[in-house]
Enzyme design. Structure first.
Site, PDB file in Angstrom:
ATOM      1  N   HIS A 132       1.061  -0.879   0.279  1.00 56.69           N
ATOM      2  CA  HIS A 132       0.141  -0.451   0.440  1.00 56.69           C
ATOM      3  C   HIS A 132       1.039   1.376   0.411  1.00 56.69           C
ATOM      4  O   HIS A 132       0.664   2.496  -0.406  1.00 56.69           O
ATOM      5  CB  HIS A 132      -0.804  -0.216   1.347  1.00 56.69           C
ATOM      6  CG  HIS A 132      -1.440   1.553   2.017  1.00 56.69           C
ATOM      7  ND1 HIS A 132      -2.559   1.313   1.107  1.00 56.69           N
ATOM      8  CD2 HIS A 132      -1.264   2.170   2.326  1.00 56.69           C
ATOM      9  CE1 HIS A 132      -3.178   2.739   1.562  1.00 56.69           C
ATOM     10  NE2 HIS A 132      -2.466   3.485   2.259  1.00 56.69           N
ATOM     11  N   GLU A 133       2.117   1.101   0.747  1.00 61.76           N
ATOM     12  CA  GLU A 133       2.975   2.768   0.947  1.00 61.76           C
ATOM     13  C   GLU A 133       3.614   2.793  -0.333  1.00 61.76           C
ATOM     14  O   GLU A 133       3.852   4.127  -0.741  1.00 61.76           O
ATOM     15  CB  GLU A 133       3.377   2.482   1.579  1.00 61.76           C
ATOM     16  CG  GLU A 133       3.209   2.282   3.307  1.00 61.76           C
ATOM     17  CD  GLU A 133       2.057   3.450   3.416  1.00 61.76           C
ATOM     18  OE1 GLU A 133       2.408   4.333   2.886  1.00 61.76           O
ATOM     19  OE2 GLU A 133       0.979   3.392   4.223  1.00 61.76           O
ATOM     20  N   HIS A 136       1.590   4.243  -2.896  1.00 61.70           N
ATOM     21  CA  HIS A 136       1.342   6.196  -2.570  1.00 61.70           C
ATOM     22  C   HIS A 136       3.128   6.806  -3.661  1.00 61.70           C
ATOM     23  O   HIS A 136       2.520   7.302  -4.292  1.00 61.70           O
ATOM     24  CB  HIS A 136       2.114   6.411  -1.444  1.00 61.70           C
ATOM     25  CG  HIS A 136      -0.210   6.496  -0.625  1.00 61.70           C
ATOM     26  ND1 HIS A 136      -0.949   6.812  -0.983  1.00 61.70           N
ATOM     27  CD2 HIS A 136      -0.071   5.666   0.270  1.00 61.70           C
ATOM     28  CE1 HIS A 136      -1.838   6.362  -0.277  1.00 61.70           C
ATOM     29  NE2 HIS A 136      -1.499   5.972   0.860  1.00 61.70           N
ATOM     30  N   GLU A 202      -6.680   6.722  -1.485  1.00 66.70           N
ATOM     31  CA  GLU A 202      -6.190   5.768  -0.175  1.00 66.70           C
ATOM     32  C   GLU A 202      -7.255   4.217  -0.991  1.00 66.70           C
ATOM     33  O   GLU A 202      -6.494   3.294  -1.152  1.00 66.70           O
ATOM     34  CB  GLU A 202      -7.168   5.898   1.113  1.00 66.70           C
ATOM     35  CG  GLU A 202      -6.139   6.081   1.888  1.00 66.70           C
ATOM     36  CD  GLU A 202      -4.689   6.362   2.157  1.00 66.70           C
ATOM     37  OE1 GLU A 202      -4.699   4.907   2.208  1.00 66.70           O
ATOM     38  OE2 GLU A 202      -4.281   7.240   2.782  1.00 66.70           O
TER      39      GLU A 202
END
Length: 283
Positions: A132-133, A136, A202
């Site tokens: 997930h990070e 980003h 998100e």
């Protein structure tokens, strides 16, 4: 990616225009010259040092592979899979489970996890969070998010400075002006983050991170644990952490006080439901 770069430029340009207009209002020609210098300094600090401000707010420090071999292995494998440079790795000493990414681009990116998250999640769930990070980073979300957080931090502290330096108790004196400045600048900083940061980022990072790891249910399980852990161990709502909270994978506060107006996190239940649909799960 280009959209995030354009929004960053617009954000910095809008703040610079406000600073210059304020300088012209209060100081005329001389005020404009001073305001231009201030605007340039603020923009430079926000662009080049936003990652350091976020890491400092969480008291994070760089860690070696000897200290965090599992984390390094996960990040290296996923970075190789995405054919992207490996980011620097930091760990925050807080026991609350959380994580965030910051920096200007993939070559200057940082992934930071809290000590609490390394204790709470198993390797599969931690891999989901890292995916997930990293998403980003690859989606270029970190540029606009980091710059917005840095600007909000500086604006909020300007308000605190006005409140402290104002002093006095006269309703029309410096104390009143300082309180009014804080009352105005707090929501301005929050509004800046709200306008610059879309909640959809998100969802996008959840989806692309799940595709990168190939395991959407791992991230779904991690999000459940992180939300529960964040509720049990909320972070203090000081200005520096509040201004950086939008970077984190989950809301680090209880959702009361000033943190409510800074919140950009979508409901965890909806994020989990989307990930479960990706995995083909039907309730």
């Amino acid at each position: 990616m280009h959209h995030n770069g354009l929004r960053t430029a617009v954000l910095l340009g809008a703040l610079s225009a406000v600073i210059i207009a304020a300088g012209a209002w209060f100081g005329g020609g001389a005020g404009v010259q001073i305001a231009v210098l201030i605007a340039l300094a603020v923009s430079a600090v926000a662009y080049f040092f936003s990652d350091r401000m976020a890491l400092s707010a969480m008291r994070a420090r760089p860690v070696s592979e000897v200290e965090q071999p599992v984390l390094y292995r996960i990040v290296r494998e996923l970075s190789t899979e995405a054919r992207q440079p490996m980011p620097r790795l930091y760990v925050s000493p807080t026991m609350q489970p959380n994580a965030f990414a910051t920096g200007r681009n993939p070559r200057n990116a940082v992934v930071c996890v809290t000590y609490g998250i390394t204790r709470l999640l198993d390797e599969r769930e931690l891999r989901g969070v890292v995916g997930h990070e990293l998403s980003h980073v690859y989606n270029r979300d970190i540029l606009i998010s980091s710059v917005a957080g840095a600007l909000a931090t500086m604006i909020t502290y300007l308000g605190y400075a006005g409140l402290i330096l104002g002093g006095g108790e006269d309703d029309e004196g410096p104390g009143f002006i300082g309180a009014l400045l804080m009352l105005v600048l707090g929501p301005v900083a929050a509004g800046m983050i709200q306008m610059a940061i879309s909640r959809s980022r998100e969802y996008q990072a959840d989806e692309s991170g799940a595709r990168l790891t190939g395991d959407p249910l791992a991230l779904a399980s991690a999000l459940r644990k992180i939300e529960m852990g964040a509720r049990q161990l909320p972070l203090p709502e000081n200005g520096r952490i509040v201004s950086a909270s939008h970077l984190m994978i989950a809301n680090p506060f209880r959702g009361t006080g000033i943190s409510r107006i800074f919140s950009t996190h979508p409901p965890t239940a909806e994020r989990v439901a989307r990930l479960e649909r990706m995995a083909g799960y039907r309730r």
